[in-house]
Every structure is written in structure tokens, then in C-alpha cells.
Design a protein around this motif. Structure first.
Motif, PDB file in Angstrom:
ATOM      1  N   GLU A  89       0.822  -1.203   0.000  1.00  0.00           N
ATOM      2  CA  GLU A  89       0.000   0.000   0.000  1.00  0.00           C
ATOM      3  C   GLU A  89       0.866   1.267   0.000  1.00  0.00           C
ATOM      4  O   GLU A  89       2.081   1.219   0.256  1.00  0.00           O
ATOM      5  CB  GLU A  89      -0.927  -0.005   1.220  1.00  0.00           C
ATOM      6  CG  GLU A  89      -1.810  -1.234   1.333  1.00  0.00           C
ATOM      7  CD  GLU A  89      -2.896  -1.318   0.256  1.00  0.00           C
ATOM      8  OE1 GLU A  89      -3.018  -0.370  -0.553  1.00  0.00           O
ATOM      9  OE2 GLU A  89      -3.617  -2.332   0.242  1.00  0.00           O
ATOM     10  N   ASP A  90       0.221   2.393  -0.264  1.00  0.00           N
ATOM     11  CA  ASP A  90       0.962   3.645  -0.392  1.00  0.00           C
ATOM     12  C   ASP A  90       1.571   4.112   0.926  1.00  0.00           C
ATOM     13  O   ASP A  90       2.498   4.934   0.921  1.00  0.00           O
ATOM     14  CB  ASP A  90       0.044   4.736  -0.953  1.00  0.00           C
ATOM     15  CG  ASP A  90      -0.342   4.474  -2.405  1.00  0.00           C
ATOM     16  OD1 ASP A  90       0.419   3.759  -3.095  1.00  0.00           O
ATOM     17  OD2 ASP A  90      -1.397   4.961  -2.839  1.00  0.00           O
ATOM     18  N   LEU A 119       8.391   1.724   1.513  1.00  0.00           N
ATOM     19  CA  LEU A 119       8.929   1.626   0.158  1.00  0.00           C
ATOM     20  C   LEU A 119       7.791   1.429  -0.834  1.00  0.00           C
ATOM     21  O   LEU A 119       6.735   0.905  -0.485  1.00  0.00           O
ATOM     22  CB  LEU A 119       9.896   0.441   0.042  1.00  0.00           C
ATOM     23  CG  LEU A 119      11.114   0.415   0.956  1.00  0.00           C
ATOM     24  CD1 LEU A 119      11.930  -0.845   0.688  1.00  0.00           C
ATOM     25  CD2 LEU A 119      11.967   1.660   0.779  1.00  0.00           C
ATOM     26  N   SER A 120       8.024   1.812  -2.067  1.00  0.00           N
ATOM     27  CA  SER A 120       7.082   1.472  -3.126  1.00  0.00           C
ATOM     28  C   SER A 120       7.133  -0.026  -3.385  1.00  0.00           C
ATOM     29  O   SER A 120       8.061  -0.719  -2.946  1.00  0.00           O
ATOM     30  CB  SER A 120       7.437   2.216  -4.413  1.00  0.00           C
ATOM     31  OG  SER A 120       8.658   1.710  -4.946  1.00  0.00           O
ATOM     32  N   ARG A 121       6.138  -0.526  -4.110  1.00  0.00           N
ATOM     33  CA  ARG A 121       6.159  -1.961  -4.448  1.00  0.00           C
ATOM     34  C   ARG A 121       7.446  -2.321  -5.177  1.00  0.00           C
ATOM     35  O   ARG A 121       8.088  -3.337  -4.850  1.00  0.00           O
ATOM     36  CB  ARG A 121       4.931  -2.290  -5.303  1.00  0.00           C
ATOM     37  CG  ARG A 121       4.736  -3.793  -5.611  1.00  0.00           C
ATOM     38  CD  ARG A 121       5.526  -4.307  -6.798  1.00  0.00           C
ATOM     39  NE  ARG A 121       5.378  -3.518  -7.983  1.00  0.00           N
ATOM     40  CZ  ARG A 121       4.399  -3.645  -8.871  1.00  0.00           C
ATOM     41  NH1 ARG A 121       3.463  -4.541  -8.682  1.00  0.00           N
ATOM     42  NH2 ARG A 121       4.375  -2.871  -9.964  1.00  0.00           N
ATOM     43  N   ASP A 122       7.838  -1.524  -6.159  1.00  0.00           N
ATOM     44  CA  ASP A 122       9.037  -1.857  -6.926  1.00  0.00           C
ATOM     45  C   ASP A 122      10.299  -1.765  -6.071  1.00  0.00           C
ATOM     46  O   ASP A 122      11.227  -2.568  -6.239  1.00  0.00           O
ATOM     47  CB  ASP A 122       9.152  -0.941  -8.146  1.00  0.00           C
ATOM     48  CG  ASP A 122       8.108  -1.261  -9.206  1.00  0.00           C
ATOM     49  OD1 ASP A 122       7.462  -2.322  -9.101  1.00  0.00           O
ATOM     50  OD2 ASP A 122       7.932  -0.451 -10.137  1.00  0.00           O
ATOM     51  N   ARG A 158       6.107  -9.810  -9.665  1.00  0.00           N
ATOM     52  CA  ARG A 158       5.006  -8.853  -9.766  1.00  0.00           C
ATOM     53  C   ARG A 158       3.927  -9.424 -10.678  1.00  0.00           C
ATOM     54  O   ARG A 158       3.700  -8.930 -11.789  1.00  0.00           O
ATOM     55  CB  ARG A 158       5.534  -7.508 -10.277  1.00  0.00           C
ATOM     56  CG  ARG A 158       6.456  -6.814  -9.297  1.00  0.00           C
ATOM     57  CD  ARG A 158       7.207  -5.664  -9.917  1.00  0.00           C
ATOM     58  NE  ARG A 158       8.203  -6.135 -10.877  1.00  0.00           N
ATOM     59  CZ  ARG A 158       9.083  -5.346 -11.499  1.00  0.00           C
ATOM     60  NH1 ARG A 158       9.088  -4.040 -11.257  1.00  0.00           N
ATOM     61  NH2 ARG A 158       9.938  -5.851 -12.361  1.00  0.00           N
ATOM     62  N   GLU A 168      -4.622  -0.311 -10.750  1.00  0.00           N
ATOM     63  CA  GLU A 168      -4.299  -0.072  -9.348  1.00  0.00           C
ATOM     64  C   GLU A 168      -3.724  -1.326  -8.693  1.00  0.00           C
ATOM     65  O   GLU A 168      -2.716  -1.259  -7.959  1.00  0.00           O
ATOM     66  CB  GLU A 168      -5.553   0.391  -8.593  1.00  0.00           C
ATOM     67  CG  GLU A 168      -5.342   0.717  -7.135  1.00  0.00           C
ATOM     68  CD  GLU A 168      -4.534   1.986  -6.896  1.00  0.00           C
ATOM     69  OE1 GLU A 168      -4.308   2.321  -5.717  1.00  0.00           O
ATOM     70  OE2 GLU A 168      -4.113   2.633  -7.875  1.00  0.00           O
ATOM     71  N   ARG A 227      -0.202  -2.127  -9.911  1.00  0.00           N
ATOM     72  CA  ARG A 227       0.788  -1.210  -9.342  1.00  0.00           C
ATOM     73  C   ARG A 227       1.243  -1.641  -7.952  1.00  0.00           C
ATOM     74  O   ARG A 227       2.370  -1.348  -7.535  1.00  0.00           O
ATOM     75  CB  ARG A 227       0.183   0.197  -9.283  1.00  0.00           C
ATOM     76  CG  ARG A 227       1.110   1.278  -8.758  1.00  0.00           C
ATOM     77  CD  ARG A 227       0.434   2.641  -8.788  1.00  0.00           C
ATOM     78  NE  ARG A 227      -0.642   2.760  -7.813  1.00  0.00           N
ATOM     79  CZ  ARG A 227      -0.470   3.121  -6.548  1.00  0.00           C
ATOM     80  NH1 ARG A 227       0.752   3.363  -6.081  1.00  0.00           N
ATOM     81  NH2 ARG A 227      -1.509   3.237  -5.730  1.00  0.00           N
ATOM     82  N   LYS A 228       0.396  -2.363  -7.231  1.00  0.00           N
ATOM     83  CA  LYS A 228       0.665  -2.689  -5.836  1.00  0.00           C
ATOM     84  C   LYS A 228       1.038  -4.149  -5.586  1.00  0.00           C
ATOM     85  O   LYS A 228       1.610  -4.478  -4.539  1.00  0.00           O
ATOM     86  CB  LYS A 228      -0.576  -2.381  -4.980  1.00  0.00           C
ATOM     87  CG  LYS A 228      -0.960  -0.918  -4.912  1.00  0.00           C
ATOM     88  CD  LYS A 228      -2.209  -0.762  -4.042  1.00  0.00           C
ATOM     89  CE  LYS A 228      -2.615   0.675  -3.856  1.00  0.00           C
ATOM     90  NZ  LYS A 228      -3.819   0.790  -2.994  1.00  0.00           N
TER      91      LYS A 228
END
Length: 388
Positions: free
Chosen positions: A305-306, A310-313, A328, A356, A359-360
């Protein structure tokens, strides 16, 4: 953390993985010595393909295990998908999901059909029936949903839409081996269901696949199509393909079935371990399918989640530094790939939920033999990323 709960972790085989790479999956293999008698039989009979004895036995055993009436074995799941569409004489537009492995939509292109992408439900990650209804045109001939991660599609809603608009339904059930609902095998829904027995799947024959059908007539047609379209020794009635499973692959399948129950229990144990510990990490969401008692745990997707540090990547790259190789699944969406991006239904505006989730999402390692130590390493690596 307490890693010694015998009711939950006794099925996790501890292995010396502290300094080893951990991959998102690892093929389950039976003991090599148990394969040797099967190979001996093949060598003695010299029947290598063309629906030999092991092929026929595996079809029977799979019908019994899965609770289906007719199954046709294939050399892989992609050829099975291509043949399923041909057997149903589909043409024109087929409504499908962008959130899948590319083989789902490649099969449509191989048959000269146009994929029409419909958005997904953000909870199940399966195709949204409301989006299916909105995508139907006069050129629509079929719906091809995917039981994503083995989560069961809204089969009742899809069936109602199909009946209303006189559409065929082909389920891509590559992830859904052995999954059942209150009415039995989910492979009994739709006109046909297609399985994959690839090395990474819950049940593998190294390479392989199958089509589940519901009448003797449809099984016969499928069997003819996978054998070049031969109706008899001197008659070819369809533009078929060579999709036959070999005797060696069928023998491996028979042996795998003998070891399937403990392998599935090890997957469940890993999932339970994750289910208990990952929700304690802020910014990590455990998806609903992981908690379902009907799950076959073919995958273990989480959502980054946001509010995670860290970001997912970035988490994906961090895990690599810990020798943990997640995936992913499914990013990018099929609709974003070169062969599909110019299709009108591929626009991000048409697929907001799919974009969405893509992205996650991050799929974590899960397989028989990961072991308690391996599962703990994955959780601790994610936890360490949340505190950096």
C-alpha cells in the motif's frame, strides 16, 4: 517471533536456506527412484505418445481426483487454450481480463479473435461481471474469465450474462487445480475449463495442460483437434494441431498425484504462517484469497500500500538484496503489452482497478519445501524494509 507452533508449522519442512536464494516458486518433484518403474514400463512397451496407457490412466485418475466427467490431456496449457477456443467455434470479440499471464490473450490472437478487456474486482482480482456486461457488442461471441490465483470467479453472474446474450464461456483455470466450491469442482462451470500443468503449478507434469469438457461429443472433438484433426486413419476433418501429452509426462503426472496431498498441506502451512505475521506489518495487505479455506495456495499475492515505507518496486528490489526473488504477478497488464496496447479496450481509463492492483501487487515465495526458516526469512525481510 514464535516459530514453533506445532499445529501450524509442523508441515513446513525445515531446510538450510539461510544463505540460499529463495524463488517465488520451486517445482515439486517426487522421489526419483519412484519414477524409474514408470520409465521401465515405457521402455518395455515402446509406446511414447498417441494416448498410450499412462496417458489414459492419468485422464481417468484426474477425473476422479478433480470431480469432473471428461478431461483431455495436452502438452501444455497454451495449446489447450487455443484448442478450446477452436472446439467451440468462437470468432469475433471475446471479453477477457487484462490481469493474467499473456497466454490467456495470446490464445485469442492465435485464433484470429479480438480480445476485449474488462476491468477486475479489486477484492477477488477476477473479471468484474458488471464490466463484462458493459463490454458486450454485437460482435461478442464469448467470455474468457480467469480464476486468478485460484480465486473462484463470480460464476453465477457470468453464467447469467452468458445465457442472456447467448455467449460461450471458456474458463482459464490454469491457477485453479483442485479448487472446489459448495457445488463441487469449479472446473464444471462454463462450456469448458482449461488447466495448466506447467512446472510452476500446484500439480505439474513438467509441461502439460488439459481441457475439462462436459459431454462425450465435445471430448471427442477436442481429442481429434489435438491430434492434427484426424477423425480416422484416412480422414482429417479439422485444422488441428499436435497437442498430445507424451507418456513420460503422463507418468510423471501419475506419480505426482501420489504425493499431492502432503505438497498441498505444505503450501497451506506456508500461507498460514504468512497470514498470521504479515498483517502485523503496516502498509502490507494480505489479499482475501489467501485467507479462503478453499484456496489451493498456488500463489501468495500481497498488496504494497501507499503508506508502506517503500514502493512496491522498491520492496521488490530490496527482497532481491536479501536473496528473495518475488514476482510482480501481474505487471504489466496484458493490455499494456505491445501486441495489445492499441486495442480500444486497453485504455487505462477503461481498467482503473486492474491498473491499481498491478501497481501494488507482489507475489511472495510459496512452495512445498520452503520450510519454516524460509518463510520466516521472507517475513523478516519485508519487516526490515518497513523500518529502514
Amino acid at each position: 517471533m514464535n516459530s514453533r507452533d506445532p499445529t501450524r508449522l509442523s508441515q513446513l519442512r525445515a531446510e538450510p536456506v539461510a544463505d540460499q536464494n529463495i524463488y517465488v516458486t520451486r517445482p515439486h518433484l517426487p522421489p526419483l527412484e519412484e519414477l524409474l518403474p514408470y520409465l521401465q514400463s515405457i521402455w518395455e512397451r515402446r509406446i511414447l505418445t498417441n494416448a498410450g496407457p499412462f496417458h489414459q490412466e492419468l485422464e481417468q485418475r484426474l477425473c476422479e481426483y478433480l470431480g469432473v466427467e471428461h478431461i483431455s490431456l495436452f502438452n501444455n496449457g497454451t495449446i489447450a487454450l487455443i484448442t478450446a477456443l477452436q472446439a467451440l467455434h468462437i470468432e469475433g470479440e471475446v471479453i477477457t481480463t487484462p490481469y493474467s499471464f499473456v497466454a490467456t490473450s495470446n490464445a485469442l490472437l492465435w485464433n484470429g479473435m479480438t480480445p476485449v478487456f474488462a476491468d477486475i474486482d479489486p477484492v477477488t482480482m477476477n473479471i468484474d461481471p458488471a464490466a463484462i456486461e458493459a463490454a458486450i457488442t454485437e460482435r461478442t461471441s464469448a467470455i474468457m474469465p480467469v480464476h486468478c490465483y485460484g480465486n473462484v470467479c463470480d460464476v453465477d453472474a457470468i453464467e447469467a450474462i452468458a445465457q442472456k446474450h447467448k455467449l460461450k464461456v471458456i474458463y482459464d483455470a490454469a491457477h485453479a487445480f483442485g479448487v472446489r466450491d459448495e457445488r463441487g469442482s469449479i472446473l464444471n462451470y462454463g462450456d469448458v475449463s482449461v488447466l495448466s500443468f506447467h512446472a510452476t503449478k500446484v500439480f505439474n507434469t513438467f509441461e502439460g495442460g488439459a481441457i475439462v469438457s462436459h459431454t462425450p461429443e465435445m471430448k471427442l472433438l477436442i481429442d481429434n483437434l489435438k491430434n492434427f484433426g484426424f477423425l480416422s486413419e484416412t480422414s482429417v476433418v479439422e485444422a488441428g494441431i499436435n497437442g498430445k501429452m507424451s507418456e513420460i509426462n503422463a507418468a510423471i503426472g501419475l506419480l505426482q498425484l501420489k504425493h499431492l496431498a502432503p505438497a498441498l498441506e505444505e503450501r497451506r502451512a506456508v500461507a498460514r504462517y504468512y497470514n498470521e505475521r504479515l498483517p502485523q506489518i503496516g502498509g502490507i495487505s494480505v489479499t482475501a484469497g489467501n485467507l479462503s479455506p478453499a484456496a489451493n495456495h498456488s500463489y501468495y499475492p500481497i498488496l504494497v500500500e501507499d503508506d508502506f515505507k517503500l514502493s512496491r518496486d522498491a520492496l521488490y528490489e530490496h527482497l532481491k538484496t536479501c536473496k528473495i526473488f518475488s514476482r510482480r504477478y501481474f505487471y504489466p497488464l496484458i493490455s499494456d503489452l505491445k501486441k495489445f496496447v492499441d486495442i480500444p479496450s486497453s485504455t487505462p481509463e477503461n481498467l482503473p482497478q486492474a491498473h491499481e492492483i498491478a501497481r501494488k501487487v507482489l507475489c511472495l515465495p510459496i512452495y512445498p519445501g520452503l520450510g519454516e526458516q524460509g518463510a520466516q526469512r521472507v517475513v523478516e525481510a519485508i519487516a526490515s524494509a518497513s523500518s529502514t
